[in-house]
Motif scaffolding. Structure first.
Motif, mmCIF file in Angstrom:
data_model
loop_
_atom_site.group_PDB
_atom_site.id
_atom_site.type_symbol
_atom_site.label_atom_id
_atom_site.label_comp_id
_atom_site.label_asym_id
_atom_site.label_seq_id
_atom_site.Cartn_x
_atom_site.Cartn_y
_atom_site.Cartn_z
ATOM 1 N N CYS A 1 35.451 56.706 34.894
ATOM 2 C CA CYS A 1 34.641 55.807 34.022
ATOM 3 C C CYS A 1 35.594 54.889 33.222
ATOM 4 C CB CYS A 1 33.804 56.601 32.920
ATOM 5 S SG CYS A 1 32.864 57.784 33.749
ATOM 6 N N ASP A 2 36.733 54.815 33.170
ATOM 7 C CA ASP A 2 37.497 53.476 32.757
ATOM 8 C C ASP A 2 37.825 52.506 33.907
ATOM 9 O OD1 ASP A 2 39.332 51.727 31.923
ATOM 10 O OD2 ASP A 2 40.827 53.088 31.224
ATOM 11 N N MET A 3 36.736 51.487 33.708
ATOM 12 C CA MET A 3 36.608 50.823 34.928
ATOM 13 C C MET A 3 37.302 49.237 34.836
ATOM 14 S SD MET A 3 32.622 51.390 35.617
ATOM 15 C CE MET A 3 32.082 53.151 35.501
ATOM 16 N N GLY A 4 38.221 49.093 33.941
ATOM 17 C CA GLY A 4 38.679 47.840 33.779
ATOM 18 C C GLY A 4 39.445 47.194 34.894
ATOM 19 N N VAL A 5 40.344 47.764 35.543
ATOM 20 C CA VAL A 5 41.157 47.247 36.755
ATOM 21 C C VAL A 5 39.948 46.996 37.865
ATOM 22 C CG1 VAL A 5 42.496 47.791 38.651
ATOM 23 C CG2 VAL A 5 43.159 48.772 36.510
ATOM 24 N N GLU A 6 39.040 47.562 38.239
ATOM 25 C CA GLU A 6 37.918 47.461 39.039
ATOM 26 C C GLU A 6 37.139 45.951 38.606
ATOM 27 O OE1 GLU A 6 38.945 51.735 39.621
ATOM 28 O OE2 GLU A 6 38.405 50.336 37.823
ATOM 29 N N ALA A 7 36.764 45.953 37.353
ATOM 30 C CA ALA A 7 36.101 44.887 36.943
ATOM 31 C C ALA A 7 37.115 43.456 36.994
ATOM 32 C CB ALA A 7 35.569 45.007 35.594
ATOM 33 N N ARG A 8 37.959 43.645 36.590
ATOM 34 C CA ARG A 8 38.914 42.249 36.685
ATOM 35 C C ARG A 8 39.209 42.024 38.233
ATOM 36 N NH1 ARG A 8 41.653 45.161 32.464
ATOM 37 N NH2 ARG A 8 43.202 46.079 33.857
ATOM 38 N N GLU A 9 39.226 42.773 39.146
ATOM 39 C CA GLU A 9 39.399 42.416 40.524
ATOM 40 C C GLU A 9 38.077 41.934 41.005
ATOM 41 O OE1 GLU A 9 40.834 41.637 44.329
ATOM 42 O OE2 GLU A 9 41.760 41.499 42.297
ATOM 43 N N TYR A 10 37.088 42.429 40.573
ATOM 44 C CA TYR A 10 35.694 42.114 40.923
ATOM 45 C C TYR A 10 35.372 40.674 40.562
ATOM 46 C CZ TYR A 10 30.792 42.279 41.733
ATOM 47 O OH TYR A 10 29.366 41.834 42.320
ATOM 48 N N ASP A 11 35.612 40.295 39.370
ATOM 49 C CA ASP A 11 35.477 39.187 38.838
ATOM 50 C C ASP A 11 36.191 37.979 39.229
ATOM 51 O OD1 ASP A 11 33.411 39.861 37.017
ATOM 52 O OD2 ASP A 11 34.694 40.524 35.322
ATOM 53 N N ARG A 12 37.278 38.321 39.699
ATOM 54 C CA ARG A 12 38.235 37.084 40.310
ATOM 55 C C ARG A 12 37.551 37.057 41.684
ATOM 56 N NH1 ARG A 12 41.968 36.747 44.320
ATOM 57 N NH2 ARG A 12 41.611 39.130 44.866
ATOM 58 N N ARG A 13 37.337 37.825 42.481
ATOM 59 C CA ARG A 13 36.704 37.506 43.843
ATOM 60 C C ARG A 13 35.292 36.987 43.657
ATOM 61 N NH1 ARG A 13 37.704 43.131 47.422
ATOM 62 N NH2 ARG A 13 39.830 43.610 46.522
ATOM 63 N N PHE A 14 34.522 37.205 42.731
ATOM 64 C CA PHE A 14 33.248 36.860 42.147
ATOM 65 C C PHE A 14 33.395 35.386 41.968
ATOM 66 C CE2 PHE A 14 30.393 35.847 38.834
ATOM 67 C CZ PHE A 14 29.072 35.695 39.288
ATOM 68 N N ALA A 15 34.130 35.008 40.968
ATOM 69 C CA ALA A 15 34.219 33.583 40.918
ATOM 70 C C ALA A 15 34.714 32.672 41.842
ATOM 71 C CB ALA A 15 35.380 33.489 39.482
ATOM 72 N N ASP A 16 35.737 33.230 42.711
ATOM 73 C CA ASP A 16 36.335 32.514 44.007
ATOM 74 C C ASP A 16 35.118 32.291 44.841
ATOM 75 O OD1 ASP A 16 38.785 32.099 42.796
ATOM 76 O OD2 ASP A 16 39.585 33.819 44.113
ATOM 77 N N ASP A 17 34.397 33.289 45.309
ATOM 78 C CA ASP A 17 33.252 33.164 46.170
ATOM 79 C C ASP A 17 32.164 32.177 45.716
ATOM 80 O OD1 ASP A 17 34.337 34.946 47.792
ATOM 81 O OD2 ASP A 17 32.897 36.693 47.260
ATOM 82 N N HIS A 18 32.031 32.325 44.502
ATOM 83 C CA HIS A 18 30.818 31.315 43.973
ATOM 84 C C HIS A 18 31.247 29.996 44.029
ATOM 85 C CE1 HIS A 18 27.281 34.010 43.403
ATOM 86 N NE2 HIS A 18 28.204 34.871 43.480
ATOM 87 N N ASP A 19 32.542 29.852 43.193
ATOM 88 C CA ASP A 19 33.055 28.402 43.257
ATOM 89 C C ASP A 19 33.088 27.940 44.797
ATOM 90 O OD1 ASP A 19 33.231 28.787 40.751
ATOM 91 O OD2 ASP A 19 35.442 29.073 40.462
ATOM 92 N N HIS A 20 33.681 28.679 45.707
ATOM 93 C CA HIS A 20 33.981 28.025 47.179
ATOM 94 C C HIS A 20 32.646 27.605 47.863
ATOM 95 C CE1 HIS A 20 38.113 29.906 46.603
ATOM 96 N NE2 HIS A 20 38.181 28.446 46.269
ATOM 97 N N ALA A 21 31.712 28.680 47.447
ATOM 98 C CA ALA A 21 30.471 28.173 48.053
ATOM 99 C C ALA A 21 29.628 26.969 47.464
ATOM 100 C CB ALA A 21 29.359 29.667 47.914
ATOM 101 N N GLY A 22 30.160 26.752 46.181
ATOM 102 C CA GLY A 22 29.582 25.695 45.549
ATOM 103 C C GLY A 22 30.175 24.526 46.249
ATOM 104 N N LEU A 23 31.326 24.683 46.678
ATOM 105 C CA LEU A 23 31.878 23.223 47.046
ATOM 106 C C LEU A 23 31.213 22.826 48.444
ATOM 107 C CD1 LEU A 23 35.944 24.161 47.192
ATOM 108 C CD2 LEU A 23 34.254 22.906 45.414
ATOM 109 N N PHE A 24 30.680 23.760 49.255
ATOM 110 C CA PHE A 24 29.956 23.468 50.255
ATOM 111 C C PHE A 24 28.567 22.840 49.915
ATOM 112 C CE2 PHE A 24 27.618 24.399 54.527
ATOM 113 C CZ PHE A 24 28.489 24.048 55.204
ATOM 114 N N GLN A 25 28.078 23.495 49.090
ATOM 115 C CA GLN A 25 26.502 22.948 48.798
ATOM 116 C C GLN A 25 26.686 21.469 48.035
ATOM 117 O OE1 GLN A 25 24.254 25.740 49.803
ATOM 118 N NE2 GLN A 25 23.462 25.798 47.521
ATOM 119 N N ARG A 26 27.688 21.473 47.139
ATOM 120 C CA ARG A 26 27.978 20.081 46.409
ATOM 121 C C ARG A 26 28.433 18.922 47.383
ATOM 122 N NH1 ARG A 26 27.325 16.042 44.903
ATOM 123 N NH2 ARG A 26 28.039 15.247 42.782
#
Length: 475
Positions: free
Chosen positions: A335-360
């Protein structure tokens, strides 16, 4: 819940949502998590409208994702109106038209990429050398050959699906084994939060339902995640109108056209065509953008609960699949999910930023209209990463790439050339090749593809025959 900051194991996962994201997430969790992990499901109101913003076309990644969630292609063909897709044709986009087809990596010859040889000999675009594009132009389809036939002209072709979100969601709902998911009656009306985590969700009958991990699939309203991460980055609103009409055409491509108000698409499905119109909205339709974090405390936002993406390309579905796959990779054991949350957010940000490049990149084209939709889209700043991609390709045909981008180099090559970018210079390593032999190679490659495509059946006929074959096999 046994305390967020504890070493207690995660044994209960609650999924909140009623639409496409929820069905896909539940099916994937049910298929891949061990049976001792309880999966709970609670509705979040009607999400039919917001699901339209997932668009009507997937990328080739859908095939593998669907299998991992228990949805094989036989069920897709027999139980839905989903059709095959070679990609999207952008008709008269800023005065140019091209087919944004799917493809496996293009040939690399003596360490030099195919598009560099095209620049060497002054070829006019890459269209003749992309098998899926040529098949789409003729309206034909077969499954591309794979193992043991790598030299076949169609071996590098890739395909996705054309779909109706509600129809597609039903496939995932049907794939969940009976008894695997506990369906909780009622709808969510509130969330209890303490110490940066969710303590439980309140239902319309007053009950408090608790879990160890909460997965928010409730769409843009983000009933759970917004209680922990209310901030939103994005200020452009769009509206969507959709209508279906009967049609015998099952062309394996979506067509997008520019209009003064925005853009509109036509997507052939089985025995019908879906028409979608996208325009600017000054009301409360959908606000594009994303949250700064996709996982906060013990709550993960999937799909539109964390980010809303314009369905100009397959990006909304690609990112939805990636959200779910990322969650499965990082399912916490405590139930201590800090490590997983940080890694998830890193990949989440990269995925959306890079998909945004293609769209833009689409909105850097010249000759686009000047209505409110277009003004808002073009007013968004061109990210430095995108500027580098565009300038390096225009200057010398270099494909600038970032780690694990959702859109692959072949997608970018087709987009660059389709939008009219022609490298001023080519890779000097290509000069080692005899231009005459390069032209002969390219001519044979194009000729082989054209000859192979000419033998293929219309997509509608192929699907009908495949459907009959599958029915006989299942009997």
């Amino acid at each position: 819940m046994q305390g967020f900051e504890s070493s207690a194991p995660v044994g209960r996962i609650l999924v909140c949502g009623s639409g496409l994201a929820a069905e896909m997430t539940v099916a994937a969790l049910a298929a891949q998590l061990p049976s001792h992990v309880a999966i709970l499901r609670v509705d979040a109101g009607d999400q039919h409208r917001s699901d339209l913003f997932y668009g009507s076309v997937t990328a080739p990644s859908a095939y593998g994702f669907n299998l991992s969630a228990g949805v094989d292609e036989r069920r897709l063909i027999l139980d839905s109106d989903t059709s095959f897709s070679w990609g999207t044709r952008y008709a008269d986009w800023g005065g140019r038209g091209w087919m944004q087809g799917f493809a496996l990596p293009f040939p690399v010859i003596d360490g030099v990429h195919l598009h560099q040889y095209l620049a060497l000999v002054g070829a006019d675009g890459i269209t003749p050398y992309v098998a899926g594009v040529q098949a789409a132009r003729r309206g034909v389809f077969v499954h591309p050959p794979r193992e043991g036939d790598g030299q076949h002209p169609l071996a590098r072709a890739e395909y996705g699906y054309q779909f109706d979100p509600a129809d597609y969601a039903a496939l995932f709902a049907a794939a969940v084994p009976a008894g695997r998911v506990e369906r909780i009656a009622g709808s969510v009306v509130g969330v209890d939060v303490a110490g940066g985590a969710i303590e439980g969700v309140r239902l319309d009958d007053g009950r408090l339902v608790t879990a160890d991990l909460y997965v928010d699939c409730s769409g843009p309203v983000a009933m759970l995640l917004s209680a922990l991460a209310p901030e939103w980055h994005g200020d452009r609103r769009i509206a969507i109108e959709v209508e279906d009409s009967a049609s015998a055409d099952e062309a394996p491509l979506r067509t997008v056209r520019v209009s003064a108000e925005g853009w509109q698409s036509e997507t052939p499905l089985k025995e019908r065509v879906r028409r979608m119109r996208v325009s600017a909205s000054d009301g409360a339709e959908v606000l594009l953008g994303r949250r700064s974090r996709g996982w906060v405390g013990n709550c993960v936002g999937i799909g539109q609960a964390a980010a809303v993406v314009e369905p100009l390309t397959p990006a909304p579905m690609m990112l939805l699949e990636r959200d779910i796959e990322r969650l499965l990779t990082l399912i916490p054991t405590r139930c201590d999910m800090g490590v997983e949350a940080r890694e998830y957010d890193r990949r989440f940000a990269d995925d959306h930023d890079h998909a945004g490049l293609f769209q833009r990149a689409f909105f850097t084209a010249e000759g686009l209209p000047d209505g409110p939709y277009w003004q808002a889209a073009k007013a968004q700043a061109v990210p430095e990463k995108l500027a580098r991609k565009l300038s390096m390709f225009a200057d010398r045909g270099v494909l600038v790439a970032y780690d694990l981008e959702p859109f692959h180099p072949e997608d970018w090559v087709i987009l660059h050339l389709g939008m009219g970018l022609r490298p001023m210079r080519h890779d000097r390593l290509a000069d080692r090749a005899d231009p005459v032999r390069v032209r002969q190679f390219l001519s044979k490659m194009a000729g082989d593809i054209e000859a192979a495509v000419a033998k293929l059946p219309p997509a509608r006929i192929y699907r009908a025959q495949l459907e009959q074959y599958l029915k006989r096999g299942m009997l």
